[in-house]
Design an enzyme around this catalytic site. Sequence first.
Site, PDB file in Angstrom:
ATOM      1  N   ILE A 374       1.565  -8.186  -8.640  1.00 35.58           N
ATOM      2  CA  ILE A 374       1.117  -9.036  -7.547  1.00 35.58           C
ATOM      3  C   ILE A 374      -0.009  -9.951  -7.999  1.00 35.58           C
ATOM      4  O   ILE A 374      -0.077 -11.123  -7.606  1.00 35.58           O
ATOM      5  CB  ILE A 374       0.690  -8.136  -6.369  1.00 35.58           C
ATOM      6  CG1 ILE A 374       1.906  -7.341  -5.868  1.00 35.58           C
ATOM      7  CG2 ILE A 374       0.081  -8.942  -5.231  1.00 35.58           C
ATOM      8  CD1 ILE A 374       1.557  -6.098  -5.075  1.00 35.58           C
ATOM      9  N   ASP A 375      -0.889  -9.450  -8.845  1.00 38.23           N
ATOM     10  CA  ASP A 375      -2.018 -10.235  -9.327  1.00 38.23           C
ATOM     11  C   ASP A 375      -1.536 -11.445 -10.129  1.00 38.23           C
ATOM     12  O   ASP A 375      -1.988 -12.578  -9.914  1.00 38.23           O
ATOM     13  CB  ASP A 375      -2.910  -9.341 -10.193  1.00 38.23           C
ATOM     14  CG  ASP A 375      -4.383  -9.687 -10.063  1.00 38.23           C
ATOM     15  OD1 ASP A 375      -4.741 -10.475  -9.179  1.00 38.23           O
ATOM     16  OD2 ASP A 375      -5.178  -9.132 -10.834  1.00 38.23           O
ATOM     17  N   ASP A 376      -0.640 -11.211 -11.080  1.00 35.44           N
ATOM     18  CA  ASP A 376      -0.095 -12.317 -11.863  1.00 35.44           C
ATOM     19  C   ASP A 376       0.645 -13.308 -10.988  1.00 35.44           C
ATOM     20  O   ASP A 376       0.538 -14.530 -11.183  1.00 35.44           O
ATOM     21  CB  ASP A 376       0.855 -11.779 -12.938  1.00 35.44           C
ATOM     22  CG  ASP A 376       0.120 -11.328 -14.175  1.00 35.44           C
ATOM     23  OD1 ASP A 376      -0.032 -12.134 -15.097  1.00 35.44           O
ATOM     24  OD2 ASP A 376      -0.327 -10.177 -14.211  1.00 35.44           O
TER      25      ASP A 376
END
Length: 625
Positions: A374-376
């Site tokens: 999710i961060d990427d």
Amino acid sequence: MTTLETTPSLLTDAEHALRAACDHLIGLRSPEGWWKGELQTNVSMDAEDLLLRQFLGIRTEEDTAEAARWIRSEQRADGTWANFHEGPAELSTTVEAYTALRLAGDPPDAEHMRAASQQVRAMGGIEASRVFTRVWLALFGEWSWRDLPVMPPEMIFLPSWFPLNVYDWACWARQTIVPLTVVTAYRPVRRLPFELPELRTGRAPHRAAGGGWEAVFGALDRALHRYERRPSRALRRAALRRAVDWVVARQEADGSWGGIQPPWVYSIIALHLSGYDLDHPVMRKAIGGLDRFTVRDEKGRRLEACQSPVWDTALAVNALLDAGTPADHPAVTGAADWLLREEVTRSGDWAVRRPGLPPGGWAFEFDNDGYPDIDDTAEVVLALRRLDRPGARPAIERGVRWMAGMASADGGFAAFDADNDRALCTKLPFCDFGAVIDPPSADVTAHVVEALAKERPSSPVLRRAVIWLLKAQEEDGSWFGRWGANHVYGTGAAVPALVAAGVRPGHPSVRRAVAWLERHQNDDGGWGEDLRSYRDPAWIGRGASTASQTAWALLALLAAGERSPAVERGVRWLVERQRPDGTWDEPYFTGTGFPGDFYINYHLYRLVFPISALGRYLRRDLELS
């Protein structure tokens, strides 16, 4: 908001520093369009690589000598090894490094080896080392399998709704635990050409005492040990087949598992013990893939625990755009096109909790399609939406849909899974090292908020995430940083996200964060936070100034509208400490793998974040002039 007249000389110096940094960054881009800085960790990666090769019978003298040279170079003056630059001595890392050097032929009576073994005994010896270290020693007969906690392969049959099923674990943990259940079921022993009495104290390993979950799981472990002596043969065979099939199905295109070292090495050992010979295509790809993660230079040979090309490339694109690089610059457009080719289009383990969610998003590594994160995805969305590239808009829409669909029930966002917060997993005797669940964190939630504020500004999922983030603020005004060191990282992510989502710079939450950052600015003008802050609150916000952490603080202050002495001093710190080649020295680790246990020095952080900070600083002054 405090205002201050910016001196023309500082603006000029910042412009020169920014130009040099951008030139250096552009020069690091690969011909294919991506960026990838080295992801440096500690020497346990290299020690375990040599032990793996010894176990498989493929260790070469050349690899051993080069790895040993690197391991020796990282030994501290007192004979120990640490898990991060200038960190405290770490027992298990020292045990593994020492064992690897014995494998390389270093005699136990050599001065550096005597110093290491003396320190190991002083810290409690092998008996006090972590479970994973004792698993490695058990593979070579230096520890008894009977004295390790039991994780039976039969757990693979637990349904996804049942406590302690494999999907209750974080993705990195489940991919490690499943092959380890196979390894511990076989209990192999392949003796080393030496023994390690010099690392023992003779004391019994520490066992958790008291009531509560420790007592419950202590009783469970004793019951599993009894079962392990006489398991159901039919059930054990079926469990081993299911576990091996599960492992093989999750091998990535580059031969890895999850693109990270722990599940990779244990999967190789598990398959080897299950009858996969070294010439089997799965094994050839697995062992050969390790070469791609190997760094060789004048210091020796070392293994990256992971690689971060998608993350680095998205950060680099955003940094260059923050610096005013034209959107049609070849470095930017080439990187964007590469990112579009890296989109994840198939389902993965995340679908167990979100079965109706269509795939999308981006992973961290070159080849990790089974585990987008999710961060990427948030960072890539923020980069691509600033560019006009063919095919970008549909990919962004798919990524945003997937990212928004991965919200946890409380409104926050984790790295890889939704609702992966069953703390019961952390109570098992086996789990004495590293995070094993993936609950929502402030830094990931902040990055998602920033992306959704641009793409879905009126969505309920954004409103819930903002509320989650406001509630997650610490009493002192900071935010905890799960994936970066530590409160400086969390605060540096949260403030820009909240402001992007419409929270006013004068909001009490933002003001408290600004005050916290100003209180924790170092006398030299920079910011730094030692990784010991994860275990010792006295270190929160304290540590040697670094380029990446100074940039994180500046990004928050600039987002809050600050034109203050703190900002000017932070910018001056970056300008005055820039190297002639345009980058910054940063030996300190500012990335986090497992809080309190495993840390990372992202070699590109020292460049991309200062570029973003300097670019936004100069753009702000241009807008206000």
